[in-house]
Enzyme design. Structure first.
Site, PDB file in Angstrom:
ATOM      1  N   VAL A  27      -4.767   5.857   6.116  1.00  0.00           N
ATOM      2  CA  VAL A  27      -4.601   6.359   7.208  1.00  0.00           C
ATOM      3  C   VAL A  27      -5.181   7.679   7.151  1.00  0.00           C
ATOM      4  O   VAL A  27      -4.904   8.586   6.327  1.00  0.00           O
ATOM      5  CB  VAL A  27      -3.130   6.222   7.787  1.00  0.00           C
ATOM      6  CG1 VAL A  27      -3.038   7.193   9.029  1.00  0.00           C
ATOM      7  CG2 VAL A  27      -2.584   5.004   8.158  1.00  0.00           C
ATOM      8  N   GLN A  79      -9.521  -3.141   8.777  1.00  0.00           N
ATOM      9  CA  GLN A  79      -8.026  -3.268   8.733  1.00  0.00           C
ATOM     10  C   GLN A  79      -7.183  -3.323  10.002  1.00  0.00           C
ATOM     11  O   GLN A  79      -7.353  -1.806  10.854  1.00  0.00           O
ATOM     12  CB  GLN A  79      -7.398  -2.740   7.649  1.00  0.00           C
ATOM     13  CG  GLN A  79      -5.822  -3.421   7.635  1.00  0.00           C
ATOM     14  CD  GLN A  79      -4.981  -2.644   6.500  1.00  0.00           C
ATOM     15  OE1 GLN A  79      -4.538  -1.587   6.919  1.00  0.00           O
ATOM     16  NE2 GLN A  79      -4.538  -3.542   5.310  1.00  0.00           N
ATOM     17  N   CYS A 108       2.283  -2.274   5.247  1.00  0.00           N
ATOM     18  CA  CYS A 108       2.873  -0.894   5.548  1.00  0.00           C
ATOM     19  C   CYS A 108       4.414  -1.041   5.633  1.00  0.00           C
ATOM     20  O   CYS A 108       5.075  -1.749   6.544  1.00  0.00           O
ATOM     21  CB  CYS A 108       2.152  -0.269   6.688  1.00  0.00           C
ATOM     22  SG  CYS A 108       2.674   1.285   7.262  1.00  0.00           S
ATOM     23  N   LYS A 150      -3.339  -8.118   3.794  1.00  0.00           N
ATOM     24  CA  LYS A 150      -2.942  -7.065   2.456  1.00  0.00           C
ATOM     25  C   LYS A 150      -1.524  -7.209   2.374  1.00  0.00           C
ATOM     26  O   LYS A 150      -0.891  -6.940   3.515  1.00  0.00           O
ATOM     27  CB  LYS A 150      -3.597  -5.746   2.590  1.00  0.00           C
ATOM     28  CG  LYS A 150      -3.055  -4.875   1.434  1.00  0.00           C
ATOM     29  CD  LYS A 150      -3.939  -3.606   1.587  1.00  0.00           C
ATOM     30  CE  LYS A 150      -3.687  -2.568   0.403  1.00  0.00           C
ATOM     31  NZ  LYS A 150      -2.153  -2.081   0.423  1.00  0.00           N
ATOM     32  N   HIS A 178      -0.276  -5.526  -2.974  1.00  0.00           N
ATOM     33  CA  HIS A 178       0.608  -4.340  -3.677  1.00  0.00           C
ATOM     34  C   HIS A 178       1.753  -4.802  -4.270  1.00  0.00           C
ATOM     35  O   HIS A 178       2.471  -5.365  -3.707  1.00  0.00           O
ATOM     36  CB  HIS A 178       0.799  -3.453  -2.483  1.00  0.00           C
ATOM     37  CG  HIS A 178       1.195  -2.029  -3.000  1.00  0.00           C
ATOM     38  ND1 HIS A 178       0.673  -1.091  -2.074  1.00  0.00           N
ATOM     39  CD2 HIS A 178       1.594  -1.844  -4.088  1.00  0.00           C
ATOM     40  CE1 HIS A 178       1.500   0.020  -2.894  1.00  0.00           C
ATOM     41  NE2 HIS A 178       2.127  -0.291  -3.694  1.00  0.00           N
ATOM     42  N   ASN A 208      -3.553  -4.140  -6.073  1.00  0.00           N
ATOM     43  CA  ASN A 208      -3.377  -2.809  -5.601  1.00  0.00           C
ATOM     44  C   ASN A 208      -2.075  -2.037  -5.909  1.00  0.00           C
ATOM     45  O   ASN A 208      -0.941  -2.687  -6.152  1.00  0.00           O
ATOM     46  CB  ASN A 208      -3.232  -2.934  -3.940  1.00  0.00           C
ATOM     47  CG  ASN A 208      -3.251  -1.495  -3.444  1.00  0.00           C
ATOM     48  OD1 ASN A 208      -2.612  -1.382  -2.441  1.00  0.00           O
ATOM     49  ND2 ASN A 208      -3.905  -0.478  -3.816  1.00  0.00           N
ATOM     50  N   ASP A 210      -1.434   1.783  -8.250  1.00  0.00           N
ATOM     51  CA  ASP A 210      -1.460   2.621  -9.494  1.00  0.00           C
ATOM     52  C   ASP A 210      -2.884   2.515 -10.265  1.00  0.00           C
ATOM     53  O   ASP A 210      -2.811   2.415 -11.636  1.00  0.00           O
ATOM     54  CB  ASP A 210      -0.586   2.634 -10.403  1.00  0.00           C
ATOM     55  CG  ASP A 210       1.048   3.324  -9.829  1.00  0.00           C
ATOM     56  OD1 ASP A 210       0.892   3.668  -8.788  1.00  0.00           O
ATOM     57  OD2 ASP A 210       1.905   3.193 -10.327  1.00  0.00           O
ATOM     58  N   ALA A 232      -6.451   3.703  -3.968  1.00  0.00           N
ATOM     59  CA  ALA A 232      -5.926   4.640  -2.838  1.00  0.00           C
ATOM     60  C   ALA A 232      -5.954   6.166  -3.266  1.00  0.00           C
ATOM     61  O   ALA A 232      -6.931   6.706  -3.329  1.00  0.00           O
ATOM     62  CB  ALA A 232      -4.601   4.069  -2.041  1.00  0.00           C
ATOM     63  N   ARG A 233      -4.945   6.296  -3.819  1.00  0.00           N
ATOM     64  CA  ARG A 233      -4.528   7.766  -4.159  1.00  0.00           C
ATOM     65  C   ARG A 233      -5.500   8.208  -5.545  1.00  0.00           C
ATOM     66  O   ARG A 233      -5.759   9.258  -5.649  1.00  0.00           O
ATOM     67  CB  ARG A 233      -3.099   7.933  -4.599  1.00  0.00           C
ATOM     68  CG  ARG A 233      -2.233   8.303  -3.320  1.00  0.00           C
ATOM     69  CD  ARG A 233      -0.681   8.319  -3.804  1.00  0.00           C
ATOM     70  NE  ARG A 233      -0.482   7.249  -4.364  1.00  0.00           N
ATOM     71  CZ  ARG A 233       0.904   6.937  -4.931  1.00  0.00           C
ATOM     72  NH1 ARG A 233       1.664   7.942  -4.945  1.00  0.00           N
ATOM     73  NH2 ARG A 233       1.260   5.906  -5.852  1.00  0.00           N
TER      74      ARG A 233
END
Length: 315
Positions: A27, A79, A108, A150, A178, A208, A210, A232-233
């Site tokens: 997001v 998505q 989410c 996902k 995840h 997904n 880490d 992601a991060r």
């Protein structure tokens, strides 16, 4: 938005036997300019940020602001958050000419999403997920267009396996897992759960959670047997991660400046991405100064004065 004449399917990429490297839906962050950046640094597939399908179908303004792309922004997965099969299928039909597939967010964990029937609550509604996948499959007039999901995992993994097998029977193209429950945030990722899911279905599975360095891609593949990994991060901190860099190189930082300005990225977004990229290479006093900057020109001056230009590295 620009249509594309892509006739091949993302599914062909899985056939080649390599572990695909994927940029997660984020997001505010996985927008066109950032997708352009990570593609330059060996990212195979990018996801848009999660788009609420109801809003997308209801409002032209939402469609224009939530979904921007161009002809080089491929392969691209859009998505959606949805809880109604027809709305998801309608949304998929709108974006299909400009993308390679749609993904249903079943992961989410935020309260606003789950209370509205979106996101992680869908892992407890396998029949609805199956119905949504079927609708997309039946209504998008392109046999190469993918429909993926996902998910997060259940405490009882038998439920997760059941969900994935039901989705597979409905024709889901692949599943991103995840490896945490909806309640877990920064706990260790359950790679054993991802392996169990991979062993329980015959479609591709993406891991997904880490992924911070390129070496994590291979180690997670070895642990789980997955067909791809999604970051992601890790990519926010280092958009060049999939090219093997330990931290964001200076070239990547200046690439972001160029791409963000070219795409008309808002200052807040432009600045925030740089805050993430500089996090691991800046001292506390440097962060304090950089985080307080309030204009694009001030940011560019700071970067030039603190790190220099990319061409300075060659001298």
């Amino acid at each position: 938005m620009e249509t594309s004449n892509h006739s091949s399917s993302i599914m062909d990429m899985f056939e080649k036997g390599k572990v695909l490297k994927i940029c997660a839906p984020m997001v505010r962050y996985s927008k066109l300019a950032f997708r352009s950046l990570v593609r330059k640094y060996n990212c195979d597939i990018c996801f848009t940020p999660m788009i609420v399908a109801d809003d997308f179908m209801r409002s032209v303004k939402a469609r224009d602001s939530e979904f921007t792309t161009n002809e080089s922004d491929r392969p691209l997965i859009v998505q959606f958050a949805a809880h109604d099969a027809q709305t998801l299928a309608d949304s998929a039909c709108v974006v299909a000419p400009f993308s390679d597939g749609v993904d249903l967010n079943c992961g989410c964990p935020q309260r606003w999403a789950t209370s509205a029937g979106y996101g992680a609550c869908l892992i407890n509604k396998p029949e609805l997920v199956k119905d949504m996948v079927t609708h997309v499959r039946n209504q998008v007039d392109n046999p190469n267009y993918t429909a993926s999901i996902k998910i997060r995992i259940h405490k009882d993994l038998r439920q997760t396996v059941d969900l994935c097998q039901k989705a597979e029977s409905a024709g889901v193209s692949w599943i991103t897992v995840h490896g945490r429950t909806a309640e877990e945030r920064h706990q260790t990722v359950h790679y054993d759960a991802i392996k169990l899911i991979k062993d329980s279905v015959s479609i591709p599975v993406i891991a997904n959670g880490d992924i911070k360095y390129l070496r994590d891609v291979e180690s997670i593949h070895q642990l789980t047997g997955v067909d791809g990994v999604m970051a992601a991060r890790g990519l926010l901190a280092n958009p060049a991660m999939f090219s093997g860099y330990e931290d964001a190189p200076l070239e990547c930082i200046w690439d972001w400046v160029d791409m963000a300005i070219e795409q008309g990225t808002s200052f807040t977004c432009f600045h925030q991405h740089l805050i993430y990229m500089l996090e691991r290479v800046s001292s506390m006093p440097e962060k304090k100064v950089f985080n307080s900057l309030s204009s694009t020109s001030a940011v560019i001056d700071y970067l030039q004065n603190t790190y220099g230009l990319v061409r300075d590295l060659a001298t």
